[in-house]
Write an enzyme that holds these catalytic residues in place. Sequence first.
Site, PDB file in Angstrom:
ATOM      1  N   CYS A  52       0.852  -1.184   0.000  1.00 43.69           N
ATOM      2  CA  CYS A  52       0.000   0.000   0.000  1.00 43.69           C
ATOM      3  C   CYS A  52       0.896   1.245   0.000  1.00 43.69           C
ATOM      4  O   CYS A  52       1.965   1.253   0.608  1.00 43.69           O
ATOM      5  CB  CYS A  52      -0.940   0.115   1.202  1.00 43.69           C
ATOM      6  SG  CYS A  52      -2.102  -1.246   1.319  1.00 43.69           S
ATOM      7  N   ARG A  54       3.469  -0.140  -5.084  1.00 41.62           N
ATOM      8  CA  ARG A  54       3.259  -0.730  -3.755  1.00 41.62           C
ATOM      9  C   ARG A  54       1.925  -1.456  -3.634  1.00 41.62           C
ATOM     10  O   ARG A  54       1.641  -2.087  -2.604  1.00 41.62           O
ATOM     11  CB  ARG A  54       3.320   0.365  -2.685  1.00 41.62           C
ATOM     12  CG  ARG A  54       4.625   1.121  -2.666  1.00 41.62           C
ATOM     13  CD  ARG A  54       4.583   2.223  -1.648  1.00 41.62           C
ATOM     14  NE  ARG A  54       4.563   1.692  -0.297  1.00 41.62           N
ATOM     15  CZ  ARG A  54       5.635   1.398   0.416  1.00 41.62           C
ATOM     16  NH1 ARG A  54       6.829   1.610  -0.088  1.00 41.62           N
ATOM     17  NH2 ARG A  54       5.534   0.907   1.617  1.00 41.62           N
ATOM     18  N   HIS A  81      17.138 -36.544 -10.704  1.00 41.38           N
ATOM     19  CA  HIS A  81      16.462 -37.028  -9.488  1.00 41.38           C
ATOM     20  C   HIS A  81      14.995 -36.597  -9.459  1.00 41.38           C
ATOM     21  O   HIS A  81      14.371 -36.625  -8.411  1.00 41.38           O
ATOM     22  CB  HIS A  81      17.203 -36.523  -8.246  1.00 41.38           C
ATOM     23  CG  HIS A  81      18.609 -37.001  -8.194  1.00 41.38           C
ATOM     24  ND1 HIS A  81      18.961 -38.309  -7.929  1.00 41.38           N
ATOM     25  CD2 HIS A  81      19.778 -36.353  -8.447  1.00 41.38           C
ATOM     26  CE1 HIS A  81      20.273 -38.442  -7.995  1.00 41.38           C
ATOM     27  NE2 HIS A  81      20.791 -37.256  -8.309  1.00 41.38           N
TER      28      HIS A  81
END
Length: 609
Positions: free
Chosen positions: A2, A27, A505
């Site tokens: 914010c 933000r 793997h």
Amino acid sequence: MCGIVGYIGKREACPILIDGLKRLEYRGYDSAGIAVLNCGGIDIRKSIGKLKALECAIEGCAPKGTVGIGHTRWATHGRPSDENAHPHSDCSGQITVVHNGIIENYAELKSRLIAEGHAFASETDTEVAAHLIEQYYDGDLAKAVRSAARELEGSFALVVIARDEPDHIVAARRHSPLVIGLGEGECFLASDVAAFLKHTRRVIYVDDDNIVVVSRGGVGIFDLAGNPIDKEVSLVDWDAAMAERGGYEHFMLKEIHEQPRALRETMRGRLSSELDRVDLPGMNLSDEDIRRINRIVMIACGTAYHASMVGKYAIEELCRIPVEIDVASELRYRNPIIDDQTLAIVISQSGETIDTIVGLREAKEKGAKTLAITNVVGSMAARESDGVLYTYAGPEIAVASTKAYTTQLMVVYLIALYLAQIRGTLDPSRAAQLRAGLWELPGQAELILNDYSEVKRAAERYYCFNGFLYMARGINLASALEGALKIKEIAYIHAEGYAAGEMKHGPIAMIDPTFATIAIAVKSKTYDKILSNIKEVKARSGEVIAIANSHDTVIEDYADRIIRVPETEEILSPVLVAIPLQLMAYYVALGRSPNVDQPRNLAKTVTVE
Ligand code: F6R
């Protein structure tokens, strides 16, 4: 997350607030709103969605007045909606607030306030602050905010106006950023200086539990008991143009291109021009302190965590000090081994990431010396650490971090060389080679940025692929993770960074013709092994793009496409490897998302847990 702004002066507040919010949109961008004091009332406008929606809504009928507050939201409590958008008001319309942070005891306060007769209009934690201030309000807003702040738990930067007090704005902060801008007959409040840089570069950084009263004539700062506090005025050395797009389509592309300059600035004054030594007075550690260190803990999140991976490798290799790295959100919930012989290094572009800050505090409490690597002067990380090394990247606006990352790498290399210099752990000729290598990096970055047509061609082919696997060995494992993070966050494509030796793997099962593998195959101790790993992918019909050195001809027999970077020391190569990976993410994202600078669900500064 914010962004909040406030303005009081002689000019119309609305355009100043909207412009400030534009610069804070990184933000959060779920909704936006403003409140302007006028003719004995408070005119509140808000809209779900980006700031553009609010701008459209007020076009031709903007609120008039010279005092106002604004907010751009990243939703935490309550979904994005008009009702949950800030500003929020009390029952009587006397008090209006914007807030950044999380009020952790909001549920308890809300029940109490409802029982006392307050009516709530939103699902947010913020609205509790408005009603709590109303509860204490007796004609003195600053006193009411002070009383409310004492009861609030969690994090907040609050900016508050009262209908009956048109000559000032009151603000309070705990654990969320807040900075005051001082103009001529006007004052600004914001989460970040970028919001008002075009008006003033004279700022005051607000500390935790400060109550601020700004008016046209100046600023008063008080503690929670109401005692005045003297604060230093600082001059920000960023200018407004640095926070503009400067002709680039997106901030991200501009910031990628700024890396040569940012790397030079970050090196300047630290690596001597004769290249014979590194000086880091900002570390604030004596030679004696440095010799005492027997363990380093690096704490960071996201991209900054990847910088700490490179830091671990470089410091262990060059200084032989054991380095532990921790994702900040994990460190705080275990019991890390830290004592007074530990150096804790936090890395944070914003210097405000709450998990990182809590990690820093924890390390301090356990007796460690602390050092922050941050891009924001006066940020929480900078202020709370014993030492600070700034990355001189300039403002980073795009949510996806680029120049902050490579400058963080520059700083961790400088730290490794500096510690090695004092502890005598590095052969002088090797140290000289590495210093020379560092010096070359900005120019080499420029070479990459002069021609990246191969990256664009690759992006054109791969933007519709289902997934990306980034594989690497050694220090470039950090590059693989960072490349995968960039493409995930801005192009919304599933991607994984993997140690190439681990492919067999498990992850190799994912390889098919719609899944691209990016193999980092620059000159290294494990170059031959990476070639074998590429063969293994090719044998399973996977397509491989190799990031390889300029004159490598061997790779041509292995990879489908080759993106070239200049040759450097293996340990320094993550800086150069990062650039084509950033560009690749950017150009792949262009084909898929309109929001490269503001990807969905994200915010640049993560001030909540
Ligand atoms: C990714 C990105 C994030 C940040 C992370 C930490 O591109 O930007 O992963 O790196 O949120 O932020 P700071 O460095 O401000 O602590």
